[in-house]
Design a protein around this motif. Structure first.
Motif: not given
Length: 164
Positions: A71, A75, A80-81
């Motif tokens: 993650m 990032r 993005s998410k």
């Protein structure tokens, strides 16, 4: 006889645990922690609960590295998410096949999620995929370091004869 069996079991589980850090579907550092706890339960005088606690701290650090690595890598490279979720989903699919499939699943999952769900350009989606792969490699290195520290703590605690 119990002592030899316990040491054999402990060391075998720890070696499998080290392999599990890089091989999909093996619980890695969890096996190392389980080995230390089993050793403590079977040969209580060999290992202190303080040593078990320290080993558990590095186990927790390996879990954080495992979850956060991909993650954070995604990032850092502008993902993005959706890219982070896609990378995680791709890794989940790839884990059932092989280590290369795990890495490729992570990359392609991030790319597809960025393209389809976040409406990113090809270059942005590719950058996110590269970030996911970099994060996976970094988290694997961190988990491997935790595994070796866990084993070193176990060996130092059991072989030094110091009990707390």
């Amino acid at each position: 006889m119990l002592e030899i069996t316990t040491w054999t079991l402990s060391l075998a589980l720890m070696l499998i645990g080290v392999a599990g850090v890089v091989v999909p579907l093996l619980p890695g550092t969890t096996l190392i922690l389980v080995a230390a706890i089993l050793h403590k339960l079977l040969l209580p005088a060999d290992l202190s609960w303080l040593a078990i606690g320290l080993i558990a701290v590095f186990w927790a650090a390996s879990i954080v590295a495992d979850i956060g690595g991909v993650m954070v890598g995604t990032r850092w490279f502008g993902g993005s998410k959706w890219g982070m979720a896609g990378a995680s989903g791709g890794a989940l699919v790839g884990v059932f096949f092989s280590l290369p499939a795990l890495v490729l699943g992570t990359v392609f999952g991030a790319i597809l999620a960025e393209k389809l769900l976040a409406n990113k350009t090809d270059a942005e989606a590719l950058k996110s995929g590269v970030g996911a792969a970099a994060g996976f490699v970094i988290s694997t290195i961190a988990r491997l370091a935790c595994a070796f520290v866990m084993i070193a703590l176990f060996l130092i605690a059991t072989l030094s004869g110091v009990r707390a």
